[in-house]
Structure formats: structure tokens, C-alpha cells
Scaffold this motif. Structure first.
Motif, PDB file in Angstrom:
ATOM      1  N   ASN B  67       0.833  -1.214   0.000  1.00 37.26           N
ATOM      2  CA  ASN B  67       0.000   0.000   0.000  1.00 37.26           C
ATOM      3  C   ASN B  67       0.860   1.253   0.000  1.00 37.26           C
ATOM      4  OD1 ASN B  67      -2.373  -1.398   0.051  1.00 37.26           O
ATOM      5  ND2 ASN B  67      -2.662  -1.246   2.265  1.00 37.26           N
ATOM      6  N   SER B  68       1.887   1.246   0.854  1.00 25.63           N
ATOM      7  CA  SER B  68       2.761   2.415   0.939  1.00 25.63           C
ATOM      8  C   SER B  68       3.458   2.669  -0.393  1.00 25.63           C
ATOM      9  CB  SER B  68       3.805   2.221   2.046  1.00 25.63           C
ATOM     10  OG  SER B  68       3.228   2.482   3.303  1.00 25.63           O
ATOM     11  N   LEU B  69       3.866   1.595  -1.065  1.00 24.24           N
ATOM     12  CA  LEU B  69       4.509   1.753  -2.371  1.00 24.24           C
ATOM     13  C   LEU B  69       3.542   2.350  -3.394  1.00 24.24           C
ATOM     14  CD1 LEU B  69       6.787  -1.333  -3.138  1.00 24.24           C
ATOM     15  CD2 LEU B  69       7.457   1.046  -2.787  1.00 24.24           C
ATOM     16  N   PRO B  74       3.183   7.329  -7.079  1.00 24.60           N
ATOM     17  CA  PRO B  74       2.426   8.355  -7.814  1.00 24.60           C
ATOM     18  C   PRO B  74       2.375   9.699  -7.087  1.00 24.60           C
ATOM     19  CG  PRO B  74       0.975   6.579  -7.085  1.00 24.60           C
ATOM     20  CD  PRO B  74       2.353   6.155  -6.750  1.00 24.60           C
ATOM     21  N   ALA B  75       2.211   9.663  -5.763  1.00 25.94           N
ATOM     22  CA  ALA B  75       2.099  10.933  -5.023  1.00 25.94           C
ATOM     23  C   ALA B  75       3.379  11.756  -5.178  1.00 25.94           C
ATOM     24  CB  ALA B  75       1.809  10.659  -3.547  1.00 25.94           C
ATOM     25  N   THR B  76       4.531  11.090  -5.108  1.00 29.58           N
ATOM     26  CA  THR B  76       5.794  11.793  -5.266  1.00 29.58           C
ATOM     27  C   THR B  76       5.920  12.384  -6.666  1.00 29.58           C
ATOM     28  OG1 THR B  76       6.865  10.339  -3.671  1.00 29.58           O
ATOM     29  CG2 THR B  76       8.309  11.541  -5.166  1.00 29.58           C
ATOM     30  N   LEU B  77       5.602  11.568  -7.688  1.00 32.30           N
ATOM     31  CA  LEU B  77       5.743  12.039  -9.070  1.00 32.30           C
ATOM     32  C   LEU B  77       4.840  13.230  -9.345  1.00 32.30           C
ATOM     33  CD1 LEU B  77       6.037   8.726 -11.132  1.00 32.30           C
ATOM     34  CD2 LEU B  77       7.771  10.496 -10.750  1.00 32.30           C
ATOM     35  N   ILE B  78       3.558  13.094  -8.995  1.00 31.19           N
ATOM     36  CA  ILE B  78       2.607  14.170  -9.320  1.00 31.19           C
ATOM     37  C   ILE B  78       2.981  15.448  -8.588  1.00 31.19           C
ATOM     38  CG2 ILE B  78       0.184  14.884  -9.276  1.00 31.19           C
ATOM     39  CD1 ILE B  78      -0.523  11.863  -9.338  1.00 31.19           C
ATOM     40  N   SER B  79       3.317  15.331  -7.304  1.00 37.98           N
ATOM     41  CA  SER B  79       3.604  16.571  -6.565  1.00 37.98           C
ATOM     42  C   SER B  79       4.897  17.209  -7.051  1.00 37.98           C
ATOM     43  CB  SER B  79       3.598  16.347  -5.053  1.00 37.98           C
ATOM     44  OG  SER B  79       4.591  15.451  -4.678  1.00 37.98           O
ATOM     45  N   ALA B  80       5.858  16.394  -7.525  1.00 33.67           N
ATOM     46  CA  ALA B  80       7.083  16.983  -8.063  1.00 33.67           C
ATOM     47  C   ALA B  80       6.788  17.740  -9.361  1.00 33.67           C
ATOM     48  CB  ALA B  80       8.129  15.897  -8.302  1.00 33.67           C
ATOM     49  N   ILE B  81       5.945  17.147 -10.219  1.00 32.70           N
ATOM     50  CA  ILE B  81       5.631  17.818 -11.491  1.00 32.70           C
ATOM     51  C   ILE B  81       4.904  19.141 -11.238  1.00 32.70           C
ATOM     52  CG2 ILE B  81       4.212  17.646 -13.575  1.00 32.70           C
ATOM     53  CD1 ILE B  81       4.883  14.594 -13.480  1.00 32.70           C
ATOM     54  N   LEU B  82       3.897  19.105 -10.357  1.00 34.50           N
ATOM     55  CA  LEU B  82       3.170  20.346 -10.056  1.00 34.50           C
ATOM     56  C   LEU B  82       4.105  21.387  -9.433  1.00 34.50           C
ATOM     57  CD1 LEU B  82      -0.246  19.025  -8.698  1.00 34.50           C
ATOM     58  CD2 LEU B  82       0.144  20.321 -10.795  1.00 34.50           C
ATOM     59  N   GLY B  83       4.981  20.917  -8.539  1.00 35.85           N
ATOM     60  CA  GLY B  83       5.923  21.835  -7.906  1.00 35.85           C
ATOM     61  C   GLY B  83       6.842  22.491  -8.927  1.00 35.85           C
ATOM     62  N   ILE B 133      -6.369   4.276  -1.204  1.00 40.11           N
ATOM     63  CA  ILE B 133      -5.032   4.793  -1.482  1.00 40.11           C
ATOM     64  C   ILE B 133      -5.129   6.045  -2.356  1.00 40.11           C
ATOM     65  CG2 ILE B 133      -2.862   4.254  -2.675  1.00 40.11           C
ATOM     66  CD1 ILE B 133      -3.057   2.972   0.032  1.00 40.11           C
ATOM     67  N   TYR B 134      -6.133   6.053  -3.260  1.00 41.97           N
ATOM     68  CA  TYR B 134      -6.292   7.226  -4.138  1.00 41.97           C
ATOM     69  C   TYR B 134      -6.552   8.481  -3.316  1.00 41.97           C
ATOM     70  CZ  TYR B 134      -6.625   3.750  -7.802  1.00 41.97           C
ATOM     71  OH  TYR B 134      -6.345   2.712  -8.637  1.00 41.97           O
ATOM     72  N   GLY B 135      -7.365   8.339  -2.276  1.00 42.00           N
ATOM     73  CA  GLY B 135      -7.642   9.481  -1.405  1.00 42.00           C
ATOM     74  C   GLY B 135      -6.365   9.994  -0.756  1.00 42.00           C
ATOM     75  N   LEU B 136      -5.511   9.048  -0.323  1.00 41.34           N
ATOM     76  CA  LEU B 136      -4.249   9.437   0.301  1.00 41.34           C
ATOM     77  C   LEU B 136      -3.303  10.080  -0.708  1.00 41.34           C
ATOM     78  CD1 LEU B 136      -2.994   6.744   2.857  1.00 41.34           C
ATOM     79  CD2 LEU B 136      -3.554   9.143   3.266  1.00 41.34           C
ATOM     80  N   ILE B 137      -3.285   9.537  -1.952  1.00 41.03           N
ATOM     81  CA  ILE B 137      -2.439  10.130  -2.990  1.00 41.03           C
ATOM     82  C   ILE B 137      -2.859  11.579  -3.211  1.00 41.03           C
ATOM     83  CG2 ILE B 137      -1.848  10.094  -5.464  1.00 41.03           C
ATOM     84  CD1 ILE B 137      -2.145   7.048  -5.346  1.00 41.03           C
ATOM     85  N   GLN B 197       9.863  14.249  -0.789  1.00 36.11           N
ATOM     86  CA  GLN B 197       8.469  13.813  -0.780  1.00 36.11           C
ATOM     87  C   GLN B 197       8.352  12.324  -0.469  1.00 36.11           C
ATOM     88  OE1 GLN B 197       6.721  16.376  -0.136  1.00 36.11           O
ATOM     89  NE2 GLN B 197       5.090  15.909  -1.591  1.00 36.11           N
ATOM     90  N   PHE B 198       9.231  11.527  -1.056  1.00 35.75           N
ATOM     91  CA  PHE B 198       9.213  10.091  -0.791  1.00 35.75           C
ATOM     92  C   PHE B 198       9.337   9.831   0.715  1.00 35.75           C
ATOM     93  CE2 PHE B 198      11.234   6.030  -0.081  1.00 35.75           C
ATOM     94  CZ  PHE B 198      10.574   5.175  -0.940  1.00 35.75           C
ATOM     95  N   THR B 199      10.335  10.469   1.339  1.00 35.16           N
ATOM     96  CA  THR B 199      10.573  10.263   2.764  1.00 35.16           C
ATOM     97  C   THR B 199       9.373  10.726   3.596  1.00 35.16           C
ATOM     98  OG1 THR B 199      12.872  10.762   2.278  1.00 35.16           O
ATOM     99  CG2 THR B 199      12.269  10.637   4.591  1.00 35.16           C
ATOM    100  N   ASN B 200       8.890  11.926   3.285  1.00 33.72           N
ATOM    101  CA  ASN B 200       7.782  12.463   4.069  1.00 33.72           C
ATOM    102  C   ASN B 200       6.515  11.629   3.941  1.00 33.72           C
ATOM    103  OD1 ASN B 200       9.032  14.524   5.295  1.00 33.72           O
ATOM    104  ND2 ASN B 200       8.237  16.134   3.973  1.00 33.72           N
TER     105      ASN B 200
END
Lengths: 302, 270
Positions: B67-69, B74-83, B133-137, B197-200
Motif C-alpha cells: 500500500n505504501s509503495l 504516484p504521489a511523489t511524481l505528481i507533486s514533483a511535477i506540479l511543484g 489509497i487514491y484518497g491518500l495520494i 516527498q518520498f521520505t515524508n
């Protein structure tokens, strides 16, 4: 004013994120504020206006009073130790040079861990019947750590005993172990940024090493200390996971903090309005530190 | 002078030992046979190596580990692109009021998440993403915006404006400059932001424990539940804690330089 196609694209790039922030930060804070003024203290949502009832309840509540006391002492001890230990280690590393990388890595690695992992480990290290206690027994000391209900230098203030709860020291210890790497990294970066010529000049003027640190280097590190204080303050004012994983509320709420109380009262007890009121008070506590700092640093940047 | 130097190293070594004791205790406890796992034998080395605690911890945590993976990638990738998009605009295409907007975004970094949690759960519930998981992402992408924007803005501030101006003279547009000038220079920026982001996100607990339950829980919640159970098996718990910490520890060991840069970039300078 004419807007070029490029400027329009720039706005288009920024807009989705800005709208998300407007809704999910500012809108949601407003919504929480509204919930905190409502009667929603059961499973069924009830947003009828209750005035300041929930806030008044909290400030008269023994547990919340203990939370505020614990937050004050946790924050002071935590920030103080993170700065003191981080700065001392950074200066020692600055003076020894050899094997710096190895030492830095050792002091920094806890930062890569989760507060939950830290909580699980330190729960055992500070367990009253074991761990570090076995060493302290050699010296005739037997602290109870996080199960201790004693309050150091305590005095009664209203219904609550004010003073430093012994048990708070144990969670501070774990938090300092985890977060000292941050201030260390900041100070190491700061010290490397100070040109050697400055020290040379001071040495030529006859200043001793101690004087160089006190008169030249430490004042130059003040902005870093400010940043460390801000970052650590906002971590400590909202701390939840470490305490939840390590000690919980503790007997007589000696290790309880607003973050834990908010979680339990809202999601275990379904007192949504009370939980929202705790959350708003937490936000105000953080804002007192953050807003002046943000305004100040923005003004300096532009 | 020599004595002074020795005493400095002595202090460093003592503090280093103190920092390493939790790791020592975790390691030796996790490989102890069950009858040696007791409070009185906490500091002693195991008589034999026993890895059953790892297999037990792994079987308990494996679904949550996955689940964590599924969450963190995706959360790391998307937030990096938006950032990166936000950072590009806020450093190279400033406009009247952009500093105010930046400060408003930045404030989101410091809020206690308790102050948005109740509406967030109501919202996720209403769109059917609660306990998923989508909600968490989604949550991590939104609340990651302030820090990723800050990091990319500071990173792009180090790219000289003259490069953007030269590209403009050559007729490149907003998007063209982003694609051909900025993105190729962004690799370090992406590594630093991604590590942060990955670590956090991997280590995060409050969102994880309130937004998900049972099957959808990330590994940190499962680890906490492992230690919250009535019969405490310390060796299994320590093995579980080590397993749960492994990904971020690996990132730290392999990419430590960028990890530290992330720490420093997250400190609101600039």
C-alpha cells in the motif's frame, strides 16, 4: 494592460495549484472554524450555531489544560536541546575536520526515520524496568520515565498542576534524537559558508578561538537559528505521531498533547466540534510563530 | 593542542554511540530467539541468530508495505511535477501579486493538518475516496504543493534569468522555454524534491491513520498497530520497525547528499 500569450500560459500553469490551496487550506480552515462553533458532538453532523461553547469547555477541561502545559514544556525543551546539541556538534565537526562525513551521517540518519519507528524503539529504551534505566541504577537513580506522574517544580494553578512533567522528558529525548540532525545540517552549512579570511583576520587581531566563535561566528549564525526555531516550533506544536506511538496520553495526561487529544476526541469519541476547536487553537498557536516570520522573510526576499 | 583534539573526538564518539544505541538494540532484538527476548537481557547479544521474527513481521506488514509503495510513487511524481510548474512560474514569470500568492501557498506548509482534517474526510467521503489509497495520494499531492513549490522556486532561482531571456529572443514561448531550457536543467531539483516527498509520504502517519482503515492502511499505521496489540512480541516489533524504515534508510544511505540538500531547501530560505 495587455497580457501576452506567455503570461496567460504562466497563469494557466499556476492556477490549478492555487485553487487547490485556496480550497484545501483556506477553505477547509474556515470550515473547521465553523465546525468548532457548532453543536456537532456526535456521529450525526449538526452544524447549528453553538457560539464559543466548545472553546469555553476546552479551557475549563483538565485534560486540555494539561495539554497546553505539556506543549509549552515540550516546545521549550525540544527547541532548546535541538539547537544546543546541533550547534555543539556542528562546531566540534568544524574544528576536527577528519571523519566528518562519518559522524555527520551518524547524527543525521534518524531524520530518515518515521516518528512512529522512533516511538516504537524509544518506548523500549525508556521502559521503566529496562533500557537506560539499567545504567542509571548503577548510579543509584531510578527514574520512571514516561510512566512517571510527577511534576517537577510544580505549583497549583487553577485545577492543573503547572510545572515540568517528568514523563515529558522521555518524549523530548526521543524527539531530540530524531531531529538534531536537522539543526546540525543547517549549522554545518552555515559554518562552511563563513569564509576563512574572516577567522584569519580575527586571529591576526589577537582574538582567541573562543572569542572568534562568540564575537564573529555565532552572530553570523543567528538567521539559521531563527529558521531552526521556526521549523522546530511548528513541528513541536502539532506533534502527534511520536507521542501516540510512544506513550499515548500517559497517566494523569502527563504526556498528552493537543494533537493526540484532537485525534482521540474527534475520531474515537466523535466529538467533532470539540475536536475542531482543538485544531483551531493549534493553528493559532502555530500562526503566532509563522505569520510574522513568513511576512518578514518575504519582505526581505522581494 | 593534541589533548584538546582528543577530547573533541571523545565527545563526538560518545554522542555518536548514543545516536547508534537504538539501532543496536533494534538489530540485536530482531535476531534473538523468542526466549531471549526479555527486558533483563535487552542489551546482551543473542546466543544464536534467529530470523523468524523477520518472516513473521514481513507476513504481517507485507500488504501494508505494498500500500505504501502504491501511495508513495504516484504521489511523489505528481507533486514533483506540479511543484516544478509552480516553481517555474514563481521564479521566472513573476507578475504583480505573485509574491503574495507564493506566501499564501507557503503558509500551507506550516498548518497543523488537524485544522483541515475534518473537512478533508467529509470531502473524501463525498467523492468516494475515503479509505482508499487514491484518497491518500490526492491528499499528499495537495498538501505537498507548498514544499515542492518552494523547493523548485529556490532551485530555479539559481538558473540565470539571462538564459530565459536569450531563449525568448530566439523566439521560444513559455512552454518551449520550460521544455528545452528549464526541464533539462531540473534533474537535480527533481531528485531532491522526490527524495523529500518520498521520505515524508512514506513516514507520514496522521493522514494515513485517519483516512484509511484495515486493508488500505500504509505500513506506518500497520507498524503502530503491531505494537499496540496486547501481547507484545518485541523481536517481531523491532524487525517490523526495521523493515518499515528500510526504504527511507536506503534512500538516505544511497542518496545522502541529495537528502541533506532537501533538508536545507525545506527550511524556507530565499
Amino acid at each position: 494592460m495587455r497580457i501576452t500569450k506567455d503570461q496567460l500560459m504562466a497563469l494557466l500553469f499556476l492556477t490549478p495549484s492555487f485553487i487547490l490551496i485556496l480550497i484545501f487550506v483556506y477553505g477547509f480552515i474556515g470550515w473547521t472554524g465553523w465546525v468548532s462553533l457548532s453543536n456537532w458532538n456526535s456521529l450525526m453532523p449538526d452544524l447549528s450555531f453553538a457560539g464559543l461553547k466548545n472553546y469555553i469547555y476546552l479551557f475549563g477541561d483538565y485534560r486540555f489544560q494539561a495539554d497546553l502545559r505539556n506543549t509549552v514544556f515540550f516546545t521549550i525543551l525540544f527547541i532548546g536541546l535541538v539547537i544546543l546539541v546541533g550547534l555543539t556538534l556542528a562546531i566540534l565537526l568544524d574544528q576536527t575536520k577528519k571523519m566528518n562525513a562519518l559522524f555527520r551521517n551518524i547524527f543525521l540518519f534518524p531524520m530518515a526515520l518515521s516518528f512512529v519507528v522512533t516511538g516504537v524503539v524509544w518506548q523500549w529504551l525508556l521502559n521503566p524496568s529496562t533500557g537506560y534505566n539499567q545504567f542509571l541504577k548503577l548510579f543509584g537513580m531510578e527514574p520512571l520515565w514516561y510512566t512517571d506522574t510527577n511534576i517537577l517544580a510544580g505549583f497549583q494553578w487553577g485545577s492543573i498542576e503547572f510545572g515540568l512533567p517528568v514523563a515529558i522528558i522521555s518524549v523530548v529525548l526521543a524527539a531530540v534524537w530524531q531531529m538534531t540532525g536537522f539543526s546540525l545540517a543547517m549549522y554545518v552549512a552555515g559554518l562552511t559558508g563563513i569564509p576563512d579570511e574572516l577567522r584569519e583576520a580575527a586571529r591576526i587581531d589577537g582574538a582567541s578561538e573562543l572569542q572568534i566563535y562568540r564575537k564573529v561566528i555565532l552572530p553570523m549564525l543567528t538567521p539559521i537559528t531563527m529558521s531552526v526555531i521556526i521549523i522546530m516550533a511548528h513541528i513541536s506544536l502539532k506533534i502527534f505521531d511520536l507521542i501516540y506511538a510512544m506513550t499515548g496520553s500517559g497517566a494523569n495526561f502527563v504526556t498528552d498533547v493537543p494533537g493526540v487529544y484532537m485525534f482521540e476526541t474527534t475520531f474515537r469519541g466523535n466529538y467533532y466540534a470539540n475536536g475542531a476547536a482543538i485544531a483551531i487553537i493549534m493553528l493559532l498557536l502555530v500562526a503566532v510563530f509563522i505569520v510574522p516570520y513568513l511576512i518578514n522573510s518575504r519582505r526581505g526576499a522581494s | 593542542m593534541v589533548i584538546k583534539k582528543v577530547s573533541k573526538y571523545a565527545v563526538l564518539c560518545v554522542v555518536a554511540l548514543f545516536f547508534l544505541t537504538p539501532v543496536y538494540v533494534m538489530l540485536i532484538t530482531s535476531v534473538k530467539p523468542i526466549d531471549e527476548v526479555s527486558l533483563s537481557e535487552m542489551w546482551t547479544l543473542p546466543s544464536t541468530l534467529d530470523f523468524t521474527s523477520y518472516s513473521e513481521a514481513f507476513s504481517k506488514l507485507a500488504p501494508n508495505f505494498l500500500n505504501s509503495l502504491y501511495l508513495v510513487i504516484p504521489a511523489t511524481l505528481i507533486s514533483a511535477i506540479l511543484g516544478a510548474m509552480n516553481g517555474y512560474v514563481l521564479s521566472k514569470w513573476r507578475f504583480k501579486g505573485s509574491e503574495v500568492i507564493f506566501t499564501m501557498i507557503l503558509f500551507g506548509m506550516f498548518i497543523p493538518y488537524q485544522s483541515i482534517l475534518i473537512p478533508l474526510i467529509q470531502f473524501l467521503n463525498s467523492i468516494g475516496l475515503y479509505n482508499s489509497i487514491y484518497g491518500l495520494i490526492f491528499t499528499h499531492v495537495v498538501y505537498g504543493l507548498p514544499i515542492t513549490t518552494l523547493m523548485f522556486r529556490n532551485f530555479y532561482a539559481n538558473i540565470p534569468d539571462s538564459m530565459v531571456e536569450a531563449a525568448q529572443v530566439d523566439g521560444a514561448s513559455f512552454l518551449g522555454i520550460f521544455r528545452r531550457v528549464i526541464l533539462p536543467l531540473s534533474i537535480t531539483g527533481f531528485v531532491v524534491v522526490a527524495i523529500w516527498q518520498f521520505t515524508n509520504i512514506w513516514n507520514e502517519f496522521l493522514f494515513a491513520v485517519t483516512i484509511t482503515n484495515n486493508d488500505a492502511q500504509p505500513v506506518m499505521v500497520a507498524l503502530q498497530n503491531l505494537s499496540g496489540s496486547q501481547i507484545v512480541q518485541w523481536n517481531v516489533q523491532m524487525a517490523g520497525a526495521l523493515l518499515a524504515a528500510m526504504p527511507t534508510l536506503l534512500v538516505y544511505i544511497l542518496l545522502g547528499k541529495y537528502f541533506v540538500r532537501g533538508l536545507l531547501a525545506g527550511s524556507v530560505k530565499g
